[in-house]
Design a protein around this motif. Structure first.
Motif, PDB file in Angstrom:
ATOM      1  N   GLU A 545      28.304  36.384  41.651  1.00  0.00           N
ATOM      2  CA  GLU A 545      29.337  37.156  42.342  1.00  0.00           C
ATOM      3  C   GLU A 545      30.482  36.272  42.852  1.00  0.00           C
ATOM      4  O   GLU A 545      31.608  36.751  43.059  1.00  0.00           O
ATOM      5  N   VAL A 548      33.430  36.213  40.557  1.00  0.00           N
ATOM      6  CA  VAL A 548      34.217  37.443  40.658  1.00  0.00           C
ATOM      7  C   VAL A 548      35.122  37.377  41.884  1.00  0.00           C
ATOM      8  O   VAL A 548      36.308  37.731  41.825  1.00  0.00           O
ATOM      9  N   ALA A 549      34.569  36.892  43.000  1.00  0.00           N
ATOM     10  CA  ALA A 549      35.353  36.773  44.226  1.00  0.00           C
ATOM     11  C   ALA A 549      36.503  35.784  44.044  1.00  0.00           C
ATOM     12  O   ALA A 549      37.612  36.001  44.562  1.00  0.00           O
TER      13      ALA A 549
END
Length: 588
Positions: A545, A548-549
């Motif tokens: 994740e 993505v951040a």
């Protein structure tokens, strides 16, 4: 000071061909040409027709023997790289896309290239000289040493008179050799599931004796010689009679109807047809090595047929590889008859000579490759810089070391280089943002490494100039970076808590991270810190994740700084914009 020769253990393709050429030269030693001290002169050859822009595919015709000749020079041998300018070839058609010409140039079709006017505005005497000039300048910049010969001068001076008379006397033998191939049909093409390469297709369709000029036939028989008309100057002529004893030759011109009888032993306005001309020159010059393109190497075409004809002239066929075509990112096979085809001069506007030399040195001649004029050039430069680093620390593989050595210099010494070669993509990003303003460019580049600041732009030239030329000539205007003049108030007002907190962390860290490495650590670290990890955490410590951040955060910064989803590398962009302006645009 000459560069020390590389060890033969490098086993790169250049060394292997040099071994073969030296061995072949020694086999031919008896009767070979010698220099003033009596040592044999090893002759390698190239041929270029200045019928239009001489492109990057043609450059392989020169670079292949150049690299081999240079390796032989490094070993202490005397080498002559003969570059034949085929400027006595006929003008075949008006090329598209050449500035300064119009349809009126069609009236010159059939004349020698040196008898065709240069494009309007050219300072050169004729068509051939106009296109030779740009290539000559590029070869000098690339460090290519050669002995240039004008075929116009050779033919019109009578240098080949003996060979021409010999060819005419033995025209029956030549005709018999050529006739072995005239009736051969090309083998059926195999169907392939892979995409068809336009270059290979053109080469296949253009090969074979029937597709190349091998002489004229008339009621009087076959003749391997083509006169240029004494009235209109064109080669649309047919030999109608020839007397071996008197050398009287009669021809007629289909273009203007002119006819005359000349004594060939005194006549210098014509040339041997290509399939006879090429092997004649091999014998005349004692050529040991000459590469040929796939269109000349196919069964029944010039190189194969020439190998049989050269013996009539008392010579031997040179050794040499078939070389593959060179392409351009996003373009089909280059042809000098088509307009807009990139030339060596075009490539040298956006890349240093060392990089261009390396592209030809690192690939075997039979391997095709592409030269990047698009974003790929940045990756190529990164690869080149990594190679230089491996050479410096001794971790480079032998063949790669050899290709690097051949790229950075010749037997005569190293080519001029950029004293401080900063990454090409960084230089391109900076000149993109600054629009080439030297004071701003120096400010930004000096901040990249505060511990070793750049003192003057000359330290990064000529690479900086090449990067600027790439931005100005190859990057579309709509892709150029334009920094916002005012903050995007609407976007800033719409941010959620996570977005505002991410900007706060970035702004707080600007002072202590204001360098290329520091800002790289900062912009990648902010999303890590927001997710509860250390800014120093490595990929193995982080969940998917985080990537993505990071992408979301980067897109936000690009929108706030340049109004787009993407742009130059963020650390470079932040330095280019400047700390005060960054703070303003990010809402500080």
């Amino acid at each position: 000071m000459p560069i020390v020769a590389q060890s033969t253990e490098t086993t790169d393709w250049v060394s292997r061909y040099a071994d073969e050429v030296v061995a072949e030269s020694e086999r031919r030693a008896e009767g070979a040409k010698h220099d003033g001290a009596g040592a044999p002169v090893i002759v390698v050859a190239s041929g270029l027709s200045p019928s239009g822009p001489i492109h990057l595919g043609n450059l392989r015709e020169v670079m292949t023997p150049h690299l081999v000749a240079d390796e032989i020079r490094r070993r202490g041998y005397t080498v002559r790289h003969l570059l034949s300018w085929d400027d006595y070839d006929r003008y075949r058609k008006v090329p598209a896309g050449v500035a300064g010409i119009d349809d009126s140039w069609a009236e010159h079709i059939g004349k020698p290239l040196t008898s065709v006017p240069a494009p309007k505005g050219s300072p050169h005497a004729n068509w051939a000289e106009h296109f030779k000039a740009a290539m000559t300048a590029s070869l000098a910049e690339l460090g290519v040493e050669y002995d240039g010969i004008s075929q116009t001068e050779q033919y019109t001076s009578g240098a080949y008179r003996e060979q021409i008379l010999f060819a005419m006397k033995h025209r029956g033998d030549i005709d018999a050799i050529l006739d072995q191939y005239r009736t051969k049909k090309a083998p059926p093409k195999k169907q392939s599931q892979k995409p068809v390469d336009e270059a290979e297709l053109e080469a296949a369709e253009g090969s074979g004796a029937a597709d190349e000029d091998d002489g004229s036939g008339s009621a009087a028989g076959y003749f391997p010689y083509k006169p240029y008309c004494g009235d209109c100057g064109k080669d649309l002529t047919t030999v109608t009679a020839y007397d071996d004893d008197t050398t009287e030759l009669t021809y007629t011109c289909s273009a203007c109807g002119f006819s005359e009888t000349v004594r060939l032993s005194e006549f210098d306005r014509g040339k041997l047809v290509w399939k006879v001309d090429w092997p004649m020159r091999w014998a005349h010059e004692g050529v040991v090595f000459e590469p040929s393109g796939v269109d000349h190497s196919s069964p029944g075409s010039s190189f194969q047929v020439g190998g049989q004809i050269v013996g009539l002239f008392g010579g031997k066929q040179p050794i040499g590889p078939m070389y593959a075509f060179v392409g351009i990112s996003g373009m089909a096979k280059m042809s000098s008859s088509k307009g807009g085809v990139p030339t060596p001069a075009d490539a040298l506007e956006i890349m240093e000579p060392q990089l261009l030399r390396w592209l030809y040195a690192r690939r075997r001649p039979n391997q095709s490759f592409k030269i990047a004029f698009d974003q790929e050039i940045q990756r190529l430069y990164d690869e080149w810089d990594r190679l230089a680093g491996k050479v410096a620390d001794g971790s480079v593989l032998p063949a790669d070391a050899a290709a690097h050595a051949r790229a950075v210099g010749t037997a005569a010494g190293e080519l001029p280089k950029t004293p401080r070669p900063m990454p090409y993509r960084t230089l391109a990003s900076v000149v993109d943002v600054t629009a080439g303003a030297e004071d701003q460019t120096l400010r930004i580049l000096s901040e990249l490494d505060p511990g070793n600041p750049l003192a003057a732009l000359d330290e990064v030239r000529p690479r900086l100039d090449r990067a600027e030329a790439w931005i100005n000539t190859q990057v579309p205007v709509e892709q150029r970076t334009v920094v916002r003049a005012e903050p995007d108030a609407e976007l800033l007002a719409s941010l959620d808590d996570e977005g505002r907190e991410s900007l706060r962390l970035l702004l707080e860290g600007l002072d202590s991270h204001w360098s290329l490495d520091g800002l790289t650590h900062l912009v990648y670290g902010v999303p890590k810190v927001r997710a509860g990890f250390s800014a120093d955490a490595g990929p193995k410590e982080l969940p998917p994740e985080i990537k993505v951040a990071q992408r979301t955060f980067f897109a936000l910064l690009y929108h706030l700084l340049v109004g787009r989803d993407t742009g130059p590398r963020l650390p470079t962009l932040l330095l280019a914009v400047g700390q005060d302006r960054v703070r303003k645009l990010l809402g500080a």
